[in-house]
Design an enzyme around this catalytic site. Structure first.
Site, PDB file in Angstrom:
ATOM      1  CE  LYS A   3      43.588  40.788  37.610  1.00 36.49           C
ATOM      2  NZ  LYS A   3      44.904  39.131  37.795  1.00 36.49           N
ATOM      3  CD1 TRP A   4      36.340  45.825  39.298  1.00 32.31           C
ATOM      4  CD2 TRP A   4      36.079  47.528  39.466  1.00 32.31           C
ATOM      5  NE1 TRP A   4      34.821  46.284  39.874  1.00 32.31           N
ATOM      6  CE2 TRP A   4      35.436  47.522  40.172  1.00 32.31           C
ATOM      7  CE3 TRP A   4      36.498  49.018  39.576  1.00 32.31           C
ATOM      8  CZ2 TRP A   4      34.270  48.635  41.100  1.00 32.31           C
ATOM      9  CZ3 TRP A   4      35.958  50.504  40.009  1.00 32.31           C
ATOM     10  CH2 TRP A   4      35.134  50.176  41.231  1.00 32.31           C
ATOM     11  CG  ASP A   5      39.606  39.624  40.117  1.00 36.34           C
ATOM     12  OD1 ASP A   5      39.070  39.587  39.535  1.00 36.34           O
ATOM     13  OD2 ASP A   5      41.116  39.551  40.319  1.00 36.34           O
ATOM     14  CG  MET A   6      32.154  41.256  40.051  1.00 37.08           C
ATOM     15  SD  MET A   6      31.747  40.037  40.543  1.00 37.08           S
ATOM     16  CE  MET A   6      29.997  40.560  41.331  1.00 37.08           C
ATOM     17  CG  ASP A  49      41.610  33.788  36.402  1.00 40.01           C
ATOM     18  OD1 ASP A  49      42.305  34.465  35.905  1.00 40.01           O
ATOM     19  OD2 ASP A  49      41.121  33.267  37.407  1.00 40.01           O
TER      20      ASP A  49
HETATM   21  C1  DGJ Z   1      40.727  36.147  40.012  1.00 43.39           C
HETATM   22  C2  DGJ Z   1      41.594  37.189  39.008  1.00 43.39           C
HETATM   23  O1  DGJ Z   1      41.754  36.823  37.432  1.00 43.39           O
HETATM   24  C3  DGJ Z   1      42.519  36.439  38.540  1.00 43.39           C
HETATM   25  O2  DGJ Z   1      44.010  36.614  38.034  1.00 43.39           O
HETATM   26  C4  DGJ Z   1      43.940  36.880  40.098  1.00 43.39           C
HETATM   27  O3  DGJ Z   1      43.890  38.518  39.266  1.00 43.39           O
HETATM   28  C5  DGJ Z   1      42.663  36.676  41.110  1.00 43.39           C
HETATM   29  N1  DGJ Z   1      41.853  36.197  40.908  1.00 43.39           N
HETATM   30  C6  DGJ Z   1      43.503  37.274  42.372  1.00 43.39           C
HETATM   31  O4  DGJ Z   1      42.554  36.964  43.098  1.00 43.39           O
END
Ligand code: DGJ
Length: 693
Positions: A449-452, A520
């Site tokens: 899961k690559w988050d930003m 989210d």
């Molecule tokens: C934001 C993501 O949208 C969430 O699902 C989760 O991974 C958090 N970051 C973690 O910091």
């Protein structure tokens, strides 16, 4: 079906549509048709010539030029704006020549050149016949010996038939409330949707649809998107003379590019289409295109995952994750994903980003034991990362404070306690490739899961080789390079694009990411809205959707499952708090989902009754061979007494006989024309299988 090249005229055909343009007598490349494919080439109108008019208006108000530069008396919204080395700011493009390639897809290339300056512009048109889509992009090249400054560089201008009765549909939103549909009349002037945040953002989706009275299933719709994961701009302009055009491309807000001698610059692809099958028809064309042409693994349905974020937040370790994994495995989950909190010194959101190795306290023996445990339970293992970010409290930032986006004389504004690494820099890119490659090589990781999680501020790049404002584009190229290289080295990994939910959902990222974390907000009734908006341009296979504990006392677990089963099902609740009956129900829903998964993820989607407009909504999926389907029905809250609407199925073979679970047998026509009633109480939902008999 192909690209026709009559002398100085070109017609790009798809299965059902055509797009035609050509040189007019003034030598301008002018669009003259976009609609249904016509039987003969002679049926297409010819390009319009400039008409004389009052001196107050330029000819561009009447002549829909394909790719106008800012020049002369052109007062419409131009596609290209430059400053030559002698300060001249007038782009006079003339047609040079064209060529056609037939493979892999018919592609037309048209070269233009400024009449005086060494600036060449190449327009590309690629037909995607099976999807009724046309992909356009542009390259500019400096053929001279002095730099040329580019101030605006769009990918395409799409012109609609003359008329002033159009409506624009677009989407706006914010964190936890993405993809709200908005349909509004277009009136003379300019309507712009855009991002200024370095990602497409929650604020606006890079998608548009234009109609003049279409419905979900019928009527003309012109639609499109931009395959770009950064600042974009989509502007619909209606001239005072009833000409409507849509410009699509890189946002020119704070944009600048110093095009060095010999250097080309290519704009991202703008993909557009035309249909007579309404908004639903437009979506299905885009869905099929994404599955078959864009996604790295578009034919492989996603595994059902469990994600630990909402259960444990940053408080992860071997024991907490193992406990969740054991329950998840018993319920039938196939992939266990550990979210944020696993890496060096990451106990809250104020430290650790940038130091991508397991935290020595939480995982003294590395991740190996946990991964082995998860694998022994019969599940794959996945992990969360946020590679573009750094916390000031991290080893990486202490070593390389110069690596972040910043202006040297300004404070570095933190957001969620983090700064953005300058992905335009190759040393930053190489560092991230190195550290993530090590992680993926040393551990049996099947999913990332690559988050930003923040937007840009103080967008400076002191060491930039050219114009500092190139950052907005070079940053995105940097993300593409890093992600592409990691994909190349680890081709079997499934990747998810997340940016605090749905902040980075675009066709550019889908060449790298197999799916998107859409929001989210995991509250099921809100999610119905968000999912419907997302489905306008993104297929269900890309829509990761978890069942969580949000609103658990109010919204039944079965309803929450049904909502998530409309996409790639996942679970994200705290399973330790789920009692036996909840776990049994979850196991049943997961079993059911496994049966319908290919229909949902690979089938055609029909939005039967809109969830954004109604408290009672219905959604249907049909397998590509039309032998099977599944109907989802949801009722949120409607005061009694209320006459629930009839549900008319779609996409079935009218002459075949189908059984709808619990409703008997009828012909496809019967289900589609006479419909059915599915009575539900408030906060009830139903999933009904449809099978050809
Ligand atoms: C934001 C993501 O949208 C969430 O699902 C989760 O991974 C958090 N970051 C973690 O910091």
């Amino acid at each position: 079906m192909s690209i026709h090249t009559c002398p100085n005229r070109w017609v790009i055909e798809t299965e059902n549509t055509a797009y035609a343009f050509g040189l007019n007598s003034a030598g301008l490349i002018t669009q003259h048709y976009w609609g249904v494919r016509l039987p003969r080439l002679a049926d297409y109108p010819i390009p319009a010539d400039p008409a004389g008019f009052a001196s107050t208006d330029g000819f561009d108000h009447f002549i829909p030029e394909e790719y106008p530069g800012y020049a002369s008396t052109k007062y419409i919204d131009p596609c290209l704006k430059v400053i030559f080395s002698d300060e001249v700011r007038d782009v006079v493009l003339r047609y040079l020549d064209f060529s056609v390639e037939t493979s892999p897809n018919p592609t037309l290339t048209i070269r233009l050149k400024d009449v005086f300056y060494p600036l060449q512009v190449t327009l590309y048109y690629r037909s995607h016949p099976d999807y009724d889509l046309i992909e356009r992009w542009v390259t500019v090249e400096n053929l001279g010996s002095e730099p040329i400054h580019i101030e605006r560089f769009f990918s395409a201008k799409w012109t609609l038939p003359i008329g002033d009765n159009y409506f624009l549909t677009h989407m706006y939103g914010r964190h936890t409330d993405e993809f709200n549909l908005q349909r509004e009349a277009l009136t003379p002037g300019l309507k712009t949707i855009e991002s200024r945040r370095i990602i497409p953002s929650h604020r606006a989706a890079p998608w548009f649809a234009i109609d003049r009275g279409a419905s979900e299933e019928a009527g003309e719709v012109w639609f499109g998107t931009l395959a770009w994961s950064g600042n974009f701009r989509i502007s619909a302009e209606v001239t005072e003379f009833a000409s409507t055009r849509v410009s699509v491309g890189l946002n020119d807000w704070d944009f600048g590019w110093k095009l060095q001698p010999g250097e080309p610059l290519t704009a991202p692809a703008s993909i557009s289409g035309y249909t007579k099958s309404g908004f639903g028809g437009a979506s299905r064309l885009l869905h099929a295109y994404v599955r078959n042409q864009v996604l790295p693994h578009g034919q492989v349905p996603h595994k059902i995952l469990y994600n630990s974020w909402e259960a444990t937040l940053f408080d992860v370790d071997e024991a907490s994750q193992s406990a969740l994994a054991e329950i998840a495995a018993k319920m039938g989950v196939e992939l266990f994903v550990m979210d944020d909190g696993w890496f060096h010194n990451r106990n809250f959101d104020n430290a650790g980003l940038g130091d991508w190795w397991p935290d020595e306290v939480k995982f003294p023996n590395g991740l190996g034991n946990l991964i082995q445990k998860v694998n022994d339970l019969g599940m794959d293992f996945g992990l969360w990362v946020e590679p573009e970010m750094v916390n000031p409290d991290s080893d990486l930032y202490r070593t390389h404070p110069e690596w972040v986006i910043h202006f040297p004389t300004r404070a570095r504004t933190e957001s969620r306690n983090q700064l953005i690494l300058n992905m335009a820099r190759t040393d930053v890119q190489d560092y991230i490739i190195g550290v993530l490659d090590k992680l993926l090589t040393e551990n049996n990781i099947s999913f990332i899961k690559w988050d930003m999680n923040r937007a840009a501020s103080e967008p400076g790049w002191p060491e930039a080789p050219g114009d500092q404002r190139e950052l907005w584009v070079r940053y995105v190229w940097g993300v593409y390079r890093v992600w592409g290289e990691l994909r190349h080295r680890h081709p079997n990994i499934i990747w998810q694009s997340c940016a605090s939910g749905g902040g980075r959902a675009d066709f550019g990222i889908l060449r790298l990411a197999d799916q998107v974390w859409v929001s989210d907000n995991t509250e099921a009734t809100s999610r119905l809205h968000i999912q419907e908006g997302y489905s306008q341009y993104m297929p269900a296979i890309t829509m990761e959707a978890w069942v969580t504990d949000w609103n658990e006392g109010v919204v039944p677990l079965e309803f929450r499952f049904h909502v998530s089963m409309c996409g790639a099902l996942g679970v994200g609740g705290n399973l330790l708090n789920w009692d036996d009956s909840a776990r049994d129900l979850a196991a049943k829903c997961i079993r059911d989902y496994k049966e319908i998964r290919p229909i949902v993820q690979l089938g055609m989607q029909y939005r039967l009754i809109s969830a954004q407009k109604n408290a009672y909504s219905a959604l249907q999926y049909v397998s590509p061979d039309r032998a099977e389907g599944v109907l989802f029905v949801f009722r949120v809250h409607i005061p009694e007494k209320y006459n629930l609407p009839q549900i008319y199925l779609r996409g079935l073979d009218p002459n075949a006989i189908y059984e709808v679970e619990g409703y008997g047998e009828r012909s496809g026509s019967g289900w589609m024309e006479a419909g059915l009633r599915v009575p539900l109480k408030n906060l009830q939902s139903k999933v009904l299988r449809i099978k050809q008999v």
